[in-house]
Design an enzyme around this catalytic site. Structure first.
Site, PDB file in Angstrom:
ATOM      1  N   GLY A 219      41.591  25.790 -92.492  1.00 24.39           N
ATOM      2  CA  GLY A 219      41.711  24.419 -92.014  1.00 24.39           C
ATOM      3  C   GLY A 219      40.508  23.635 -91.588  1.00 24.39           C
ATOM      4  N   ALA A 220      39.686  24.510 -91.065  1.00 25.36           N
ATOM      5  CA  ALA A 220      38.388  23.988 -90.759  1.00 25.36           C
ATOM      6  C   ALA A 220      37.450  24.795 -90.267  1.00 25.36           C
ATOM      7  CB  ALA A 220      38.582  22.681 -89.540  1.00 25.36           C
ATOM      8  N   MET A 221      36.116  24.251 -89.927  1.00 24.02           N
ATOM      9  CA  MET A 221      35.158  25.293 -89.594  1.00 24.02           C
ATOM     10  C   MET A 221      34.153  24.302 -88.549  1.00 24.02           C
ATOM     11  SD  MET A 221      33.810  28.193 -89.511  1.00 24.02           S
ATOM     12  CE  MET A 221      32.609  28.771 -88.629  1.00 24.02           C
ATOM     13  N   GLU A 222      33.949  25.270 -87.680  1.00 24.32           N
ATOM     14  CA  GLU A 222      33.157  24.701 -86.508  1.00 24.32           C
ATOM     15  C   GLU A 222      31.599  24.542 -86.507  1.00 24.32           C
ATOM     16  OE1 GLU A 222      34.999  27.747 -86.341  1.00 24.32           O
ATOM     17  OE2 GLU A 222      33.636  29.097 -85.010  1.00 24.32           O
ATOM     18  N   ASN A 223      30.984  24.237 -87.613  1.00 23.65           N
ATOM     19  CA  ASN A 223      29.716  24.252 -87.526  1.00 23.65           C
ATOM     20  C   ASN A 223      28.980  23.272 -86.709  1.00 23.65           C
ATOM     21  OD1 ASN A 223      29.759  25.632 -90.202  1.00 23.65           O
ATOM     22  ND2 ASN A 223      30.480  23.899 -91.109  1.00 23.65           N
TER      23      ASN A 223
ATOM     24  N   HIS B 267      40.479  21.653 -81.700  1.00 25.80           N
ATOM     25  CA  HIS B 267      40.207  23.264 -81.780  1.00 25.80           C
ATOM     26  C   HIS B 267      38.687  23.374 -82.046  1.00 25.80           C
ATOM     27  CE1 HIS B 267      41.149  27.408 -83.245  1.00 25.80           C
ATOM     28  NE2 HIS B 267      39.744  27.044 -83.764  1.00 25.80           N
ATOM     29  N   GLU B 268      38.288  22.708 -83.361  1.00 23.63           N
ATOM     30  CA  GLU B 268      36.906  22.910 -83.754  1.00 23.63           C
ATOM     31  C   GLU B 268      35.859  22.323 -82.617  1.00 23.63           C
ATOM     32  OE1 GLU B 268      36.614  24.691 -86.064  1.00 23.63           O
ATOM     33  OE2 GLU B 268      38.762  24.433 -86.773  1.00 23.63           O
TER      34      GLU B 268
ATOM     35  N   HIS C 269      35.169  24.861 -80.026  1.00 23.35           N
ATOM     36  CA  HIS C 269      34.275  25.700 -80.282  1.00 23.35           C
ATOM     37  C   HIS C 269      32.759  25.221 -80.231  1.00 23.35           C
ATOM     38  CE1 HIS C 269      36.312  28.805 -82.290  1.00 23.35           C
ATOM     39  NE2 HIS C 269      36.994  28.175 -83.175  1.00 23.35           N
TER      40      HIS C 269
ATOM     41  N   GLU D 145      38.077  32.218 -80.708  1.00 26.58           N
ATOM     42  CA  GLU D 145      39.724  31.515 -81.457  1.00 26.58           C
ATOM     43  C   GLU D 145      40.449  31.346 -80.513  1.00 26.58           C
ATOM     44  OE1 GLU D 145      39.147  30.288 -83.886  1.00 26.58           O
ATOM     45  OE2 GLU D 145      37.135  30.956 -84.732  1.00 26.58           O
TER      46      GLU D 145
HETATM   47 ZN    ZN Z   1      38.413  28.389 -84.644  1.00 24.24          ZN
END
Ligand code: ZN
Length: 833
Positions: free
Chosen positions: A265-269, A299-300, A303, A322
């Site tokens: 879905g997505a990534m929290e870089n 959500h991201e 993080h 998470e």
């Molecule tokens: Zn996450």
């Protein structure tokens, strides 16, 4: 074991021996637009202190050209995954020059060519351990360092990374971009994006702090990108989290990039979050889709503090970030955005994922024992995310919201830029709440399984009866019809339950709802009277969260073979048309179709499929024009039409324009494809028709949809080709492999696919050995045969107990899904007689 599968023990030894001071990573992506060029040069210089004489770097690429240690050129000792280095001093500078490979699987540096305009787009995706597919590094979360990225790319491209550009120089048609060094971060959250991306800009500020915002997508999707909504949610989130965490956003800028062929879905870089393009809506979208996108954005963002600023030491504690992000993302959406019902989706959809996973034989404690990377990779699951978040919600009910947030603030301040374990979080929360959380942790974080809560008649009225001794703080709601017929809550009380039945008094009510408000994590059964009430009046329950809990209760009981599928389907037929929450509606429509395919006995299935198709058409006809409900019903028609061709002429007429689509229904490309694919599955769309659809939508999504629709056709030769492609064609991208598998299995045509059952089990070890884990998972999961017997799976498992643990886990889960199907089907005659 392959040397690529890093273990907890060896990485722990490495982090004890090393302190990393800085990375400088230089990537030459200037030839990326030429598809004949497979690799790119990657040069890493790392400065680090060492107490050991030797160590290794992680790198998965085609070639290592040179290794320099403290100015000395040394022999290259590279086994395809590790580069050994010895002769280390107390302080070291190591430079590794290598050739890495452009990825087609979404792991590492993915390269994508847009069929619309021929443009090339690159992005990275690393979690848990794919930075090493792009540059040589110490690939483990507890070796943090500042990173300086230097990227060579086509002069007209956008190049984005975690930090802002420090300076840029141009040489002919190539630019060299040098980024500002990052703050100390782990390898798995570094990122590089490059390509002619379209972007929209914004800004967020608070006091002295100004954060530039950017939203990026492919140029050909720019017309569909609603950047304003993206930016608004982003600003709402930054306001919310800044207040909640009392720690200023640390990462400078906040870019969000929607990227093609994304595996998640997505990534929290930090400063450079990546998202699936599914969050760009090419046509109409329901409120629930917008809400889900907002939940992912936030959500991201959670993080940025929990995960990026403070990071788990090893993947055992993946849940720390998470679960927290899942909980905080939902909370922020509910309290700071235009979607106040976010907890309804959480209760129904998110927690169902957890309940499902927690009843598999492979379930694990939230705080898991993760010995190596393959195990880590499989733990991005319903336990780590959804159960963990549900348990945090229960923890907030237990310690109180203020103590919870105060604990989180302490935790950020104390561990900023560091690494933690479960113990560190518990200590912070114990300090602020004054409660001993060790017993709580043992019951909730270190054990598995779902409590079932039932209502029974006790000596002094009704009682809550739990199936185990886990402690719960929960509410009970008493509901009755008001004079208008609406079902409303008349009373609510909180109870503590721990093992023994707890009386809830003799109050009389039409519906007694355990876990009202969804404070705890448990399956809830309704008593007979409540069941009768909801079967007659579910849609008259005013509170959407209560309706969601009731829908969820019915579905859990159906999945457990305790509530007849026929009655679940009757409730769906009776109440779905009146369901106003688009997330609940979509979930119920999906569950109904799933129940027919998996839980209805063979003898009744054809009739149920046909009845369900009629239900979906009438739902579509009666929905308000242009509403989210209408869209949900239209998608349900397409879903049902994969299994019954009774509506094929009507769908054909809508697609070819000879009959009008229902008033207000936008026939966007994705909806058209779902109709066309259903026609293909039932043998009513041949290749020319599908190519006509492609001509209308010759985009990346259109081409992926075409692959699925072509493979869906019910022909022996088509299935043979799809099977062959899925197992042997390694040129298929991740999205194209997934579409091929979806086409192969479309319509549940066991008459055409059962002949591949033996080949499936025969191929498993080879698939696992040859493919990347992402692609292997698609194959093992997607092609698991859902037949009528467990014999094949059992035989394979007993003959392959030496197989890699992650593969065994996937097969055991496939077997258990099938076992449940068979069990629930077998229970139906007993339930209905
Ligand atoms: Zn996450």
């Amino acid at each position: 074991m392959s040397s690529a599968n890093l273990t907890r023990a060896e990485t722990s030894t490495r982090s004890d021996a090393l302190t990393v001071h800085s990375y400088r990573v230089e990537l030459d992506l200037s030839a990326a637009a030429d598809p004949s060029v497979q690799g790119f040069s990657s040069r890493t210089t790392v400065e680090f202190a060492a107490t050991a004489e030797s160590t290794w770097f992680d790198f998965i690429g085609s070639h290592v050209e040179s290794v320099t240690v403290n100015g000395r050129s040394v022999d290259v000792r590279y086994d395809g995954a590790r580069i050994l280095v010895d002769g280390l001093d107390a302080l070291n500078t190591v430079t590794i020059a290598a050739t890495a490979t452009y990825s087609r699987t979404g792991e590492g540096l993915h390269r994508f060519t847009d069929p619309v305009d021929g443009e090339t787009y690159l992005y990275t995706q690393y979690e848990p351990a794919d930075a090493r597919r792009v540059f040589a590094c110490f690939e483990q979360p507890d070796l943090k360092a500042p990173f300086t990225f230097v990227v060579h790319a086509a002069a007209e491209w956008s190049v984005v990374s975690n930090r802002s550009v420090a300076y840029r120089t141009a040489e002919g048609d190539v630019q060299r971009v040098v980024f500002e060094p990052t703050l100390p971060i782990s390898t798995y959250i570094t990122a590089v994006i490059a390509g002619p991306y379209h972007h929209a800009d914004g800004v967020w500020s608070r006091g002295e702090l100004t954060v530039p915002l950017g939203v990026y997508c492919r140029r050909s999707l720019a017309k569909h990108l609603d950047a304003d909504e993206f930016l608004e949610v982003t600003r709402q989130g930054l306001d919310f989290f800044t207040d909640a965490f009392d720690y200023p956003y640390p990462w400078g800028k906040y870019d969000q990039v929607l990227v093609p062929e994304y595996n998640l879905g997505a990534m929290e870089n930090p400063g450079c979050v990546t998202f699936t393009e599914r969050y760009i809506f090419r046509g109409a979208a329901t409120a629930s889709q917008h809400e889900r996108r907002a939940t992912t954005i936030l959500h991201e963002m959670a993080h940025m503090w929990f995960g990026d600023l403070v990071t788990m030491k090893w993947w055992d504690d993946l849940w720390l970030k998470e679960s927290f992000a899942d909980y905080m993302g939902t909370l922020a959406v509910a309290e700071a955005t235009a979607w106040p019902d976010a907890w309804v989706s959480f209760a129904e959809r998110r927690k169902m994922w957890a309940y499902l996973q927690d009843q598999l034989p492979t379930t694990h404690p939230i705080a898991a024992d993760i010995v190596d990377l393959e195990a880590a990779k499989l733990n991005f699951d319903g336990i780590t995310y959804a159960k963990g978040a549900a348990v945090l919600k229960q923890l907030v009910a237990y310690v109180g919201r203020d103590a919870f947030f105060e604990g989180a603030r302490h935790y950020f301040r104390e561990h900023a830029f560091g690494n933690t374990t479960l113990n560190d979080l518990l200590e912070a929360l114990e300090q602020t709440s004054g409660r001993d959380l060790r017993a709580w942790s043992t019951h909730w974080l270190e054990t598995t399984g779902v409590t079932t809560l039932t209502v029974a008649q006790g000596p002094n009225g009704l009682a809550i009866v739990p199936s185990d001794d886990r402690p719960h703080r929960l509410a009970v709601g008493w509901y009755d019809a008001d004079p208008s017929g609406a079902i409303v809550r008349r009373a609510r009380r909180e109870f503590d339950v721990a093992g023994e039945p707890v009386g809830i008094g003799d109050k009389d009510a039409a519906l007694v709802l355990l876990n009202d408000g969804d404070l705890t994590y448990a399956k809830v059964r309704l008593d007979e009277r409540s069941l009768a009430t909801v079967e007659a009046k579910l849609s008259a329950i005013v509170d959407p969260l209560a309706r969601g809990l009731v829908w969820s209760s019915l579905w859990n009981a159906t999945r457990d073979g305790e509530y007849p599928v026929a009655r679940y389907l009757a409730v769906a037929r009776g109440h779905a048309t009146a369901e106003t929450n688009s997330g609940l509606l979509a979930a119920v429509l999906g569950n109904a179709l799933f129940a027919i395919q998996h839980y209805v006995p063979e003898s009744a299935r054809t009739a149920e499929r046909s009845a369900w198709l009629k239900t979906t058409w009438s739902g579509l006809a009666s929905a308000d024009p242009g509403s989210g409900g209408q869209l949900a019903w239209a998608r349900a028609v397409a879903g049902a039409a994969n299994y019954d061709d009774g509506g094929a002429p009507d769908i054909l007429a809508i697609l070819d324009g000879s009959a009008p689509a229902p008033d207000g229904l936008a026939l966007d490309p994705d909806l058209r494809w779902s109709f066309a694919s259903a026609l293909a599955t039932t043998g009513h769309a041949d290749e020319p028709l599908l190519l006509t659809e492609l001509a209308r939508d010759d985009t990346a999504s259109g081409r992926t949809a075409l692959i699925e629709a072509l493979a869906s056709r019910p022909l022996e030769s088509v299935k043979a080709d799809a099977w062959h492609a899925a197992l042997t064609d390694t040129s298929l991208t991740n999205d194209h492999l997934e579409a091929t598998i979806a086409g192969f299995t479309a319509g549940g045509r066991r008459d055409l696919t059962a002949r591949y059952d033996d080949a499936y089990f025969a191929a498993l070890r080879e698939v696992w050995a040859q493919r990347s884990i992402e692609m292997a998972e698609l194959i093992v999961d997607g092609l698991f045969p859902r037949g009528d017997s467990l014999a094949n799976a059992d035989a394979w498992m007993s003959a392959n107990d030496d197989a890699p643990a992650a593969l065994l886990r996937l097969v055991a889960e496939g077997r258990d899904h099938l076992a449940r199907d068979l069990r629930v089907r077998a229970a139906q005659p007993r339930l209905t007689s």
